[in-house]
Write a protein that holds these residues in place. Sequence first.
Motif, mmCIF file in Angstrom:
data_model
loop_
_atom_site.group_PDB
_atom_site.id
_atom_site.type_symbol
_atom_site.label_atom_id
_atom_site.label_comp_id
_atom_site.label_asym_id
_atom_site.label_seq_id
_atom_site.Cartn_x
_atom_site.Cartn_y
_atom_site.Cartn_z
ATOM 1 N N PRO A 292 -9.176 17.205 23.903
ATOM 2 C CA PRO A 292 -9.793 15.787 24.077
ATOM 3 C C PRO A 292 -11.032 15.687 23.273
ATOM 4 O O PRO A 292 -11.319 14.303 22.546
ATOM 5 N N ILE A 293 -11.634 16.569 22.918
ATOM 6 C CA ILE A 293 -13.116 16.468 22.255
ATOM 7 C C ILE A 293 -12.585 16.185 20.787
ATOM 8 O O ILE A 293 -13.339 15.275 20.265
ATOM 9 N N LEU A 294 -11.690 16.672 20.190
ATOM 10 C CA LEU A 294 -11.339 16.553 18.781
ATOM 11 C C LEU A 294 -10.512 15.282 18.704
ATOM 12 O O LEU A 294 -10.768 14.616 17.664
ATOM 13 N N SER A 295 -9.839 15.072 19.724
ATOM 14 C CA SER A 295 -9.212 13.658 19.705
ATOM 15 C C SER A 295 -9.927 12.525 19.666
ATOM 16 O O SER A 295 -9.636 11.563 19.224
ATOM 17 N N SER A 296 -11.221 12.658 20.369
ATOM 18 C CA SER A 296 -11.992 11.778 20.317
ATOM 19 C C SER A 296 -12.620 11.293 19.339
ATOM 20 O O SER A 296 -13.073 10.010 18.960
ATOM 21 N N PHE A 297 -12.482 11.754 17.945
ATOM 22 C CA PHE A 297 -12.946 11.605 16.700
ATOM 23 C C PHE A 297 -11.697 11.189 15.799
ATOM 24 O O PHE A 297 -11.950 10.887 14.344
ATOM 25 N N PHE A 298 -10.562 10.676 16.455
ATOM 26 C CA PHE A 298 -9.622 10.433 15.586
ATOM 27 C C PHE A 298 -8.551 9.310 16.274
ATOM 28 O O PHE A 298 -8.732 9.200 17.833
ATOM 29 N N ASP A 299 -8.029 8.264 15.506
ATOM 30 C CA ASP A 299 -7.287 7.074 16.195
ATOM 31 C C ASP A 299 -5.965 7.743 16.837
ATOM 32 O O ASP A 299 -5.576 8.595 16.497
ATOM 33 N N LEU A 300 -5.568 6.976 17.691
ATOM 34 C CA LEU A 300 -4.287 7.182 18.411
ATOM 35 C C LEU A 300 -3.228 6.240 18.210
ATOM 36 O O LEU A 300 -3.663 4.994 18.509
ATOM 37 N N HIS A 301 -2.198 6.574 17.423
ATOM 38 C CA HIS A 301 -1.326 5.437 17.136
ATOM 39 C C HIS A 301 0.198 5.775 17.887
ATOM 40 O O HIS A 301 0.917 6.927 17.477
ATOM 41 N N HIS A 302 0.705 4.959 18.587
ATOM 42 C CA HIS A 302 1.970 5.086 19.168
ATOM 43 C C HIS A 302 2.256 6.549 20.133
ATOM 44 O O HIS A 302 3.158 7.356 20.032
ATOM 45 N N GLY A 303 1.034 6.831 20.639
ATOM 46 C CA GLY A 303 0.749 8.228 21.469
ATOM 47 C C GLY A 303 0.842 9.563 20.535
ATOM 48 O O GLY A 303 0.655 10.660 20.798
ATOM 49 N N GLN A 304 0.580 9.238 19.036
ATOM 50 C CA GLN A 304 0.361 10.453 18.258
ATOM 51 C C GLN A 304 -1.033 9.998 17.676
ATOM 52 O O GLN A 304 -1.830 9.134 17.173
ATOM 53 N N VAL A 305 -1.770 11.441 17.589
ATOM 54 C CA VAL A 305 -3.007 11.384 17.017
ATOM 55 C C VAL A 305 -3.049 11.393 15.730
ATOM 56 O O VAL A 305 -2.350 12.407 14.771
ATOM 57 N N SER B 125 -6.940 6.250 28.595
ATOM 58 C CA SER B 125 -7.094 5.495 27.115
ATOM 59 C C SER B 125 -7.819 6.480 26.168
ATOM 60 O O SER B 125 -8.528 7.485 26.558
ATOM 61 N N PRO B 126 -7.784 6.118 24.968
ATOM 62 C CA PRO B 126 -8.702 6.982 24.077
ATOM 63 C C PRO B 126 -10.082 7.089 24.329
ATOM 64 O O PRO B 126 -10.802 8.065 23.993
ATOM 65 N N ASP B 127 -10.627 5.868 24.731
ATOM 66 C CA ASP B 127 -12.325 6.173 25.072
ATOM 67 C C ASP B 127 -12.480 7.297 26.234
ATOM 68 O O ASP B 127 -13.686 7.643 26.301
ATOM 69 N N ILE B 128 -11.434 7.723 27.027
ATOM 70 C CA ILE B 128 -11.686 8.475 28.011
ATOM 71 C C ILE B 128 -11.907 10.076 27.294
ATOM 72 O O ILE B 128 -12.620 10.881 27.629
ATOM 73 N N ASN B 129 -11.534 10.146 26.032
ATOM 74 C CA ASN B 129 -11.912 11.499 25.500
ATOM 75 C C ASN B 129 -12.996 11.480 25.006
ATOM 76 O O ASN B 129 -13.872 12.420 24.954
ATOM 77 N N ALA B 130 -13.706 10.464 24.642
ATOM 78 C CA ALA B 130 -14.923 10.235 24.367
ATOM 79 C C ALA B 130 -15.822 10.553 25.280
ATOM 80 O O ALA B 130 -17.039 11.328 25.356
ATOM 81 N N LEU B 131 -15.657 10.157 26.646
ATOM 82 C CA LEU B 131 -16.079 10.337 27.785
ATOM 83 C C LEU B 131 -16.219 11.747 28.070
ATOM 84 O O LEU B 131 -17.109 12.378 28.549
ATOM 85 N N VAL B 132 -15.055 12.427 27.765
ATOM 86 C CA VAL B 132 -15.369 14.108 28.280
ATOM 87 C C VAL B 132 -15.943 14.782 27.355
ATOM 88 O O VAL B 132 -16.578 15.543 27.731
ATOM 89 N N ALA B 133 -15.885 14.375 26.184
ATOM 90 C CA ALA B 133 -16.808 15.174 25.121
ATOM 91 C C ALA B 133 -18.176 14.865 25.607
ATOM 92 O O ALA B 133 -19.067 15.895 25.435
ATOM 93 N N LEU B 134 -18.815 13.750 25.976
ATOM 94 C CA LEU B 134 -20.167 13.363 26.461
ATOM 95 C C LEU B 134 -20.345 14.252 27.603
ATOM 96 O O LEU B 134 -21.487 14.673 27.892
ATOM 97 N N ILE B 135 -19.634 14.288 28.522
ATOM 98 C CA ILE B 135 -19.638 15.017 29.915
ATOM 99 C C ILE B 135 -19.747 16.582 29.636
ATOM 100 O O ILE B 135 -20.620 17.059 30.455
ATOM 101 N N LEU B 136 -18.984 17.006 28.619
ATOM 102 C CA LEU B 136 -19.065 18.436 28.659
ATOM 103 C C LEU B 136 -20.350 18.717 27.866
ATOM 104 O O LEU B 136 -20.989 19.600 28.011
ATOM 105 N N LEU B 137 -20.950 17.929 26.943
ATOM 106 C CA LEU B 137 -22.078 18.153 26.435
ATOM 107 C C LEU B 137 -23.264 18.170 27.344
ATOM 108 O O LEU B 137 -24.081 19.069 27.325
ATOM 109 N N PHE B 138 -23.224 17.224 28.107
ATOM 110 C CA PHE B 138 -24.225 17.114 29.332
ATOM 111 C C PHE B 138 -24.043 18.460 30.160
ATOM 112 O O PHE B 138 -25.107 18.922 30.684
#
Length: 266
Positions: free
Chosen positions: A30-43, A231-244
Amino acid sequence: MTGRIHLSTILLAAVTALVAILLYSPLFVPILSSFFDLHHGQVDWSRPTLSAYTALAENGDVLAALRATLIVGVCTVILSVVSGTLLALYYHGRHAGRGALQFIIFLPFLMPPVISGLALLIFFREINFDRSLVTVIIGHTVFVLAIVYRTILTRLQSMSRTLVEASYDLGANSWQTFWRVILPNLSSAMAGGAVLAFALSFDETMITILVTGTESTLPVRLWAMMRLGFSPDINALVALILLFAVLLCTLTARLLIPRQMARYHA
Protein backbone atom coordinates in the motif's frame (compact mmCIF):
# COMPACT_ATOMS: atom_id res chain seq x y z
CA MET A 1 34.12 -23.40 19.12
CA THR A 2 34.37 -19.85 17.84
CA GLY A 3 33.43 -21.00 14.35
CA ARG A 4 30.26 -22.68 15.66
CA ILE A 5 29.23 -19.54 17.53
CA HIS A 6 29.85 -17.44 14.44
CA LEU A 7 27.78 -19.85 12.30
CA SER A 8 24.89 -19.87 14.80
CA THR A 9 24.92 -16.08 14.84
CA ILE A 10 24.69 -15.97 11.04
CA LEU A 11 21.84 -18.51 11.01
CA LEU A 12 19.96 -16.60 13.72
CA ALA A 13 20.38 -13.32 11.81
CA ALA A 14 19.18 -14.99 8.58
CA VAL A 15 16.07 -16.44 10.27
CA THR A 16 15.33 -13.08 11.90
CA ALA A 17 15.67 -11.27 8.58
CA LEU A 18 13.41 -13.84 6.86
CA VAL A 19 10.70 -13.50 9.51
CA ALA A 20 10.91 -9.70 9.32
CA ILE A 21 10.55 -9.79 5.53
CA LEU A 22 7.56 -12.13 5.68
CA LEU A 23 5.84 -10.05 8.35
CA TYR A 24 6.49 -6.52 7.10
CA SER A 25 6.95 -6.77 3.33
CA PRO A 26 3.15 -6.67 2.70
CA LEU A 27 3.12 -3.22 4.30
CA PHE A 28 5.18 -1.84 1.42
CA VAL A 29 2.47 -2.72 -1.12
CA PRO A 30 0.00 0.00 0.00
CA ILE A 31 2.90 2.40 0.56
CA LEU A 32 4.09 2.01 -3.03
CA SER A 33 0.52 2.06 -4.31
CA SER A 34 -0.07 5.41 -2.62
CA PHE A 35 2.30 7.05 -5.12
CA PHE A 36 0.48 5.74 -8.22
CA ASP A 37 -3.02 6.08 -9.67
CA LEU A 38 -5.58 3.29 -9.55
CA HIS A 39 -7.62 2.64 -12.73
CA HIS A 40 -10.35 -0.03 -12.80
CA GLY A 41 -8.83 -1.83 -9.84
CA GLN A 42 -5.34 -1.90 -11.36
CA VAL A 43 -2.35 0.17 -10.27
CA ASP A 44 -0.90 2.36 -13.02
CA TRP A 45 2.86 2.08 -12.40
CA SER A 46 3.77 4.27 -15.36
CA ARG A 47 3.47 7.67 -13.65
CA PRO A 48 4.04 8.57 -9.98
CA THR A 49 1.56 10.95 -8.40
CA LEU A 50 0.53 12.39 -5.05
CA SER A 51 -3.18 12.35 -5.84
CA ALA A 52 -3.86 9.85 -3.05
CA TYR A 53 -2.40 12.23 -0.48
CA THR A 54 -4.43 15.09 -1.94
CA ALA A 55 -7.59 12.98 -1.71
CA LEU A 56 -6.72 12.10 1.88
CA ALA A 57 -6.47 15.78 2.78
CA GLU A 58 -9.99 16.26 1.35
CA ASN A 59 -11.55 13.21 3.05
CA GLY A 60 -13.52 14.81 5.85
CA ASP A 61 -14.72 11.57 7.44
CA VAL A 62 -11.24 10.11 7.80
CA LEU A 63 -9.80 13.39 9.05
CA ALA A 64 -12.59 13.67 11.64
CA ALA A 65 -11.85 10.14 12.81
CA LEU A 66 -8.14 10.95 12.97
CA ARG A 67 -8.85 14.10 14.97
CA ALA A 68 -10.99 12.11 17.42
CA THR A 69 -8.20 9.52 17.72
CA LEU A 70 -5.63 12.21 18.52
CA ILE A 71 -7.92 13.80 21.12
CA VAL A 72 -8.50 10.44 22.79
CA GLY A 73 -4.79 9.60 22.64
CA VAL A 74 -3.60 12.86 24.17
CA CYS A 75 -6.19 12.77 26.97
CA THR A 76 -5.40 9.11 27.65
CA VAL A 77 -1.69 9.90 27.91
CA ILE A 78 -2.26 12.74 30.37
CA LEU A 79 -4.61 10.74 32.60
CA SER A 80 -2.57 7.53 32.53
CA VAL A 81 0.78 9.24 33.21
CA VAL A 82 -0.57 11.29 36.12
CA SER A 83 -2.48 8.34 37.60
CA GLY A 84 0.36 5.90 36.96
CA THR A 85 2.90 8.17 38.65
CA LEU A 86 0.72 8.67 41.73
CA LEU A 87 -0.04 4.96 42.00
CA ALA A 88 3.62 4.03 41.56
CA LEU A 89 4.61 6.45 44.33
CA TYR A 90 1.89 4.99 46.58
CA TYR A 91 3.07 1.42 45.93
CA HIS A 92 6.73 2.34 46.39
CA GLY A 93 5.89 3.95 49.72
CA ARG A 94 4.92 0.49 51.06
CA HIS A 95 1.42 1.55 52.04
CA ALA A 96 -1.36 -0.89 52.90
CA GLY A 97 -3.26 -2.70 50.15
CA ARG A 98 -0.40 -2.82 47.64
CA GLY A 99 -1.34 -6.29 46.40
CA ALA A 100 -4.96 -5.36 45.80
CA LEU A 101 -3.83 -2.15 44.08
CA GLN A 102 -1.71 -4.02 41.55
CA PHE A 103 -4.48 -6.54 40.93
CA ILE A 104 -6.94 -3.75 40.11
CA ILE A 105 -4.43 -1.97 37.84
CA PHE A 106 -3.33 -5.02 35.84
CA LEU A 107 -6.68 -6.82 35.54
CA PRO A 108 -8.13 -4.71 32.65
CA PHE A 109 -4.85 -5.01 30.72
CA LEU A 110 -4.54 -8.79 31.19
CA MET A 111 -8.18 -9.57 30.43
CA PRO A 112 -9.28 -9.88 26.77
CA PRO A 113 -10.27 -6.44 25.46
CA VAL A 114 -13.80 -7.63 24.72
CA ILE A 115 -14.30 -8.51 28.40
CA SER A 116 -12.90 -5.17 29.58
CA GLY A 117 -15.03 -3.35 27.02
CA LEU A 118 -18.20 -5.17 28.04
CA ALA A 119 -17.52 -4.46 31.72
CA LEU A 120 -17.10 -0.76 30.97
CA LEU A 121 -20.21 -0.74 28.78
CA ILE A 122 -22.31 -2.30 31.56
CA PHE A 123 -20.84 0.12 34.09
CA PHE A 124 -21.67 3.18 31.97
CA ARG A 125 -25.21 1.91 31.41
CA GLU A 126 -25.76 1.28 35.11
CA ILE A 127 -24.78 4.83 36.03
CA ASN A 128 -26.65 6.30 33.03
CA PHE A 129 -23.50 7.81 31.52
CA ASP A 130 -23.95 8.53 27.82
CA ARG A 131 -21.33 7.06 25.52
CA SER A 132 -19.08 9.61 23.84
CA LEU A 133 -15.38 10.38 23.44
CA VAL A 134 -15.28 10.77 27.22
CA THR A 135 -16.20 7.11 27.72
CA VAL A 136 -13.62 6.14 25.10
CA ILE A 137 -10.95 8.11 26.98
CA ILE A 138 -11.92 6.42 30.25
CA GLY A 139 -11.80 3.00 28.60
CA HIS A 140 -8.40 3.61 27.02
CA THR A 141 -7.00 5.01 30.27
CA VAL A 142 -8.12 1.96 32.22
CA PHE A 143 -6.55 -0.28 29.55
CA VAL A 144 -3.14 1.41 29.21
CA LEU A 145 -2.70 2.37 32.87
CA ALA A 146 -0.97 -0.92 33.69
CA ILE A 147 1.93 -0.47 31.28
CA VAL A 148 2.46 3.18 32.25
CA TYR A 149 2.33 2.30 35.94
CA ARG A 150 4.80 -0.58 35.53
CA THR A 151 7.23 1.51 33.49
CA ILE A 152 7.32 4.28 36.08
CA LEU A 153 7.43 1.88 39.03
CA THR A 154 10.42 0.03 37.56
CA ARG A 155 12.36 3.27 37.22
CA LEU A 156 11.30 4.35 40.72
CA GLN A 157 12.49 1.07 42.25
CA SER A 158 15.85 1.36 40.49
CA MET A 159 16.44 4.85 41.86
CA SER A 160 18.80 5.01 44.82
CA ARG A 161 17.17 5.89 48.14
CA THR A 162 20.26 7.86 49.08
CA LEU A 163 19.15 10.63 46.70
CA VAL A 164 15.94 11.15 48.67
CA GLU A 165 17.73 10.87 52.00
CA ALA A 166 20.33 13.41 50.90
CA SER A 167 17.56 15.80 49.85
CA TYR A 168 15.96 15.61 53.29
CA ASP A 169 19.34 16.00 54.99
CA LEU A 170 19.92 19.21 53.04
CA GLY A 171 16.66 20.65 54.38
CA ALA A 172 14.24 20.01 51.51
CA ASN A 173 10.64 19.18 52.34
CA SER A 174 8.58 16.41 50.70
CA TRP A 175 7.32 18.58 47.85
CA GLN A 176 10.78 19.96 47.05
CA THR A 177 12.24 16.45 47.12
CA PHE A 178 9.61 15.21 44.72
CA TRP A 179 9.91 18.18 42.35
CA ARG A 180 13.71 18.45 42.27
CA VAL A 181 14.88 14.87 42.88
CA ILE A 182 12.25 12.23 42.19
CA LEU A 183 10.47 13.79 39.21
CA PRO A 184 13.66 14.47 37.16
CA ASN A 185 14.70 10.84 37.66
CA LEU A 186 11.27 9.63 36.54
CA SER A 187 10.95 11.98 33.57
CA SER A 188 12.35 9.61 30.94
CA ALA A 189 10.22 6.71 32.21
CA MET A 190 7.15 8.95 32.21
CA ALA A 191 7.91 10.05 28.65
CA GLY A 192 8.47 6.46 27.53
CA GLY A 193 5.25 5.35 29.19
CA ALA A 194 3.42 8.22 27.52
CA VAL A 195 4.63 7.12 24.09
CA LEU A 196 3.58 3.53 24.75
CA ALA A 197 0.21 4.68 26.07
CA PHE A 198 -0.41 6.79 22.98
CA ALA A 199 0.55 3.92 20.68
CA LEU A 200 -1.81 1.50 22.46
CA SER A 201 -4.61 4.06 22.50
CA PHE A 202 -4.12 4.87 18.82
CA ASP A 203 -4.49 1.20 17.89
CA GLU A 204 -7.24 0.12 20.31
CA THR A 205 -10.38 -1.09 18.52
CA MET A 206 -12.45 -3.56 20.55
CA ILE A 207 -12.87 -1.45 23.67
CA THR A 208 -13.54 1.60 21.49
CA ILE A 209 -16.33 -0.15 19.55
CA LEU A 210 -18.11 -1.09 22.77
CA VAL A 211 -17.91 2.27 24.56
CA THR A 212 -17.93 4.79 21.71
CA GLY A 213 -20.81 7.11 20.91
CA THR A 214 -21.52 8.92 17.67
CA GLU A 215 -17.89 9.87 17.00
CA SER A 216 -15.60 7.17 15.65
CA THR A 217 -11.86 6.85 16.07
CA LEU A 218 -9.65 6.00 13.11
CA PRO A 219 -9.32 2.22 13.76
CA VAL A 220 -13.11 1.91 14.08
CA ARG A 221 -13.57 3.93 10.91
CA LEU A 222 -11.14 1.73 8.98
CA TRP A 223 -12.80 -1.40 10.33
CA ALA A 224 -16.15 -0.16 9.04
CA MET A 225 -14.63 0.62 5.63
CA MET A 226 -13.34 -2.95 5.22
CA ARG A 227 -16.81 -4.13 4.23
CA LEU A 228 -16.96 -1.73 1.28
CA GLY A 229 -13.29 -1.69 0.32
CA PHE A 230 -10.60 0.91 0.74
CA SER A 231 -10.21 3.94 -1.48
CA PRO A 232 -6.75 4.94 -2.81
CA ASP A 233 -6.35 7.66 -0.19
CA ILE A 234 -6.31 4.96 2.51
CA ASN A 235 -3.02 3.76 1.05
CA ALA A 236 -1.63 7.21 1.75
CA LEU A 237 -3.02 7.03 5.27
CA VAL A 238 -1.31 3.67 5.83
CA ALA A 239 2.00 5.13 4.66
CA LEU A 240 1.71 8.09 7.03
CA ILE A 241 0.68 5.90 9.98
CA LEU A 242 3.61 3.55 9.35
CA LEU A 243 6.01 6.48 9.31
CA PHE A 244 4.46 7.76 12.53
CA ALA A 245 4.77 4.29 14.13
CA VAL A 246 8.46 4.08 13.22
CA LEU A 247 9.07 7.47 14.81
CA LEU A 248 7.20 6.38 17.95
CA CYS A 249 9.25 3.19 18.23
CA THR A 250 12.49 5.10 17.81
CA LEU A 251 11.46 7.68 20.40
CA THR A 252 10.37 4.97 22.87
CA ALA A 253 13.66 3.13 22.52
CA ARG A 254 15.65 6.29 23.17
CA LEU A 255 13.54 7.20 26.21
CA LEU A 256 13.46 3.79 27.87
CA ILE A 257 17.14 2.89 27.44
CA PRO A 258 19.13 4.50 30.28
CA ARG A 259 21.70 7.04 29.15
CA GLN A 260 24.44 5.22 31.03
CA MET A 261 23.74 2.04 29.02
CA ALA A 262 23.76 4.00 25.76
CA ARG A 263 27.13 5.52 26.63
CA TYR A 264 28.47 2.08 27.59
CA HIS A 265 27.54 0.53 24.27
CA ALA A 266 28.87 3.55 22.42
